[in-house]
Design an enzyme around this catalytic site. Structure first.
Site, PDB file in Angstrom:
ATOM      1  N   ASP A 207       0.813  -1.224   0.000  1.00 59.63           N
ATOM      2  CA  ASP A 207       0.000   0.000   0.000  1.00 59.63           C
ATOM      3  C   ASP A 207       0.841   1.265   0.000  1.00 59.63           C
ATOM      4  O   ASP A 207       0.310   2.371  -0.030  1.00 59.63           O
ATOM      5  CB  ASP A 207      -0.931  -0.001   1.224  1.00 59.63           C
ATOM      6  CG  ASP A 207      -1.988   1.096   1.172  1.00 59.63           C
ATOM      7  OD1 ASP A 207      -2.542   1.333   0.088  1.00 59.63           O
ATOM      8  OD2 ASP A 207      -2.247   1.720   2.221  1.00 59.63           O
ATOM      9  N   SER A 232      -6.840   5.380  -0.211  1.00 67.43           N
ATOM     10  CA  SER A 232      -7.133   4.072  -0.799  1.00 67.43           C
ATOM     11  C   SER A 232      -8.623   3.767  -0.671  1.00 67.43           C
ATOM     12  O   SER A 232      -9.252   4.071   0.344  1.00 67.43           O
ATOM     13  CB  SER A 232      -6.336   2.981  -0.081  1.00 67.43           C
ATOM     14  OG  SER A 232      -4.947   3.197  -0.201  1.00 67.43           O
ATOM     15  N   GLN A 282      -5.188  -1.945  -7.013  1.00 71.43           N
ATOM     16  CA  GLN A 282      -5.739  -1.015  -6.029  1.00 71.43           C
ATOM     17  C   GLN A 282      -6.347   0.182  -6.735  1.00 71.43           C
ATOM     18  O   GLN A 282      -5.821   0.670  -7.735  1.00 71.43           O
ATOM     19  CB  GLN A 282      -4.634  -0.521  -5.082  1.00 71.43           C
ATOM     20  CG  GLN A 282      -5.132   0.430  -3.996  1.00 71.43           C
ATOM     21  CD  GLN A 282      -3.999   0.934  -3.120  1.00 71.43           C
ATOM     22  OE1 GLN A 282      -3.046   1.518  -3.602  1.00 71.43           O
ATOM     23  NE2 GLN A 282      -4.104   0.684  -1.826  1.00 71.43           N
TER      24      GLN A 282
END
Length: 291
Positions: A207, A232, A282
């Site tokens: 991430d 995110s 993502q």
């Protein structure tokens, strides 16, 4: 092993407070919210602790629902969805202040032999020839609206040796380029021989830089530069082959699309000897601030 890695391992060692209920804490972050990779990794730890030892994680799918409060504990509740002959499925909800902040579904599988093929590893320089974060980040201190960001970034990444192949987004503000980026990473110290730990550590790191390629396509430096607002939204990973997070892994990332205030990043993670270990996708909020 570095003290920073010790601290991160403590963070991932959740407290079990009831059957299928775990509690975790947070570490100081670069921004005043819980780092998404931390929540995802802790949720995967919680799921993995309810799964037989002969089954390893092969995929996860997750949504970030609310901003996490770094000053409050996070409670992870595991739902044992299915225990089959080959696959085990778990659902995890992370809760703070009585509200869900994160949702994860993870699947685990017993070892099987089967068909084999993979995408070739792209060319990349030897990670040992690249500068460390502590060497690279101070070069860009004048790019940040808050000079203290550099120290916080170095501290936040001290448990992981993460090295950019090319200049990061905040190093080329105003210079759009191909929406691709590469970083090498490994933990700053050896880890125990626990497959779940290595998968969770890779989840934590995944991430950190995945949406960089979205920024590169538009010459944007990111939230710390102040030219975008980001967070995110969802995160998915597929674990194809065994790997160690304490050995060099190449994170090859690209962005195929940005629209509607969102940007998509997709990536492949390879071992140093060229095995495709992980695929990652993502999507995040990427908004240009209004005057």
């Amino acid at each position: 092993m570095s003290s920073a890695l010790d601290s991160l391992l403590d963070l991932l060692d959740l407290e079990q407070i009831e059957r299928d209920i775990f509690r975790g804490t947070s570490r100081s972050a670069v921004v005043p919210r819980v780092f998404g990779g931390q929540v995802a990794a802790q949720a995967l730890v919680a799921a993995g602790r309810t799964v037989p030892a002969d089954r390893t994680a092969h995929s996860l799918h997750s949504y970030f629902l609310r901003m996490g409060d770094p000053g409050a504990p996070i409670v992870y509740s595991v739902d044992r969805i299915r225990d089959g002959r080959s696959f085990t499925t778990r659902r995890v909800v992370a809760v703070q202040h009585g509200q869900p902040i994160f949702h994860l579904s993870a699947s685990f599988q017993t070892h099987e032999e089967g068909l084999e093929h993979q995408a070739d590893m792209p060319p990349a320089p030897d990670p040992e020839t690249l500068p460390t974060a502590a060497q690279m980040l101070p070069r860009y201190v004048d790019r940040f609206s808050d000079p203290g960001v550099v120290d916080r970034l170095i501290e936040a990444r001290a448990a992981v040796d993460l090295r950019y192949v090319d200049a990061p987004p905040f190093g080329t503000v105003g210079e759009p380029r191909e929406p691709r980026s590469q970083v090498w990473f490994r933990t700053n110290g050896k880890l125990a021989d626990d497959p779940l730990l290595h998968v969770c550590m890779a989840t934590y790191v995944s991430d950190m830089t995945l949406l960089d390629s979205v920024l590169l396509a538009h010459g944007r430096g990111g939230w710390a530069v102040g030219d975008v607002v980001g967070a995110s939204l969802d995160h998915a990973m597929w674990f194809h082959r065994p790997f160690r997070a304490d050995e060099w892994l190449l994170y090859d990332q690209e962005s195929p699309s940005a629209s509607g205030g969102r940007g998509l990043g997709q990536a492949r993670i390879y071992t140093q000897d060229g095995r495709l270990a992980i695929s990652v996708i993502q999507e995040g909020v990427v908004r240009v601030p209004r005057d």
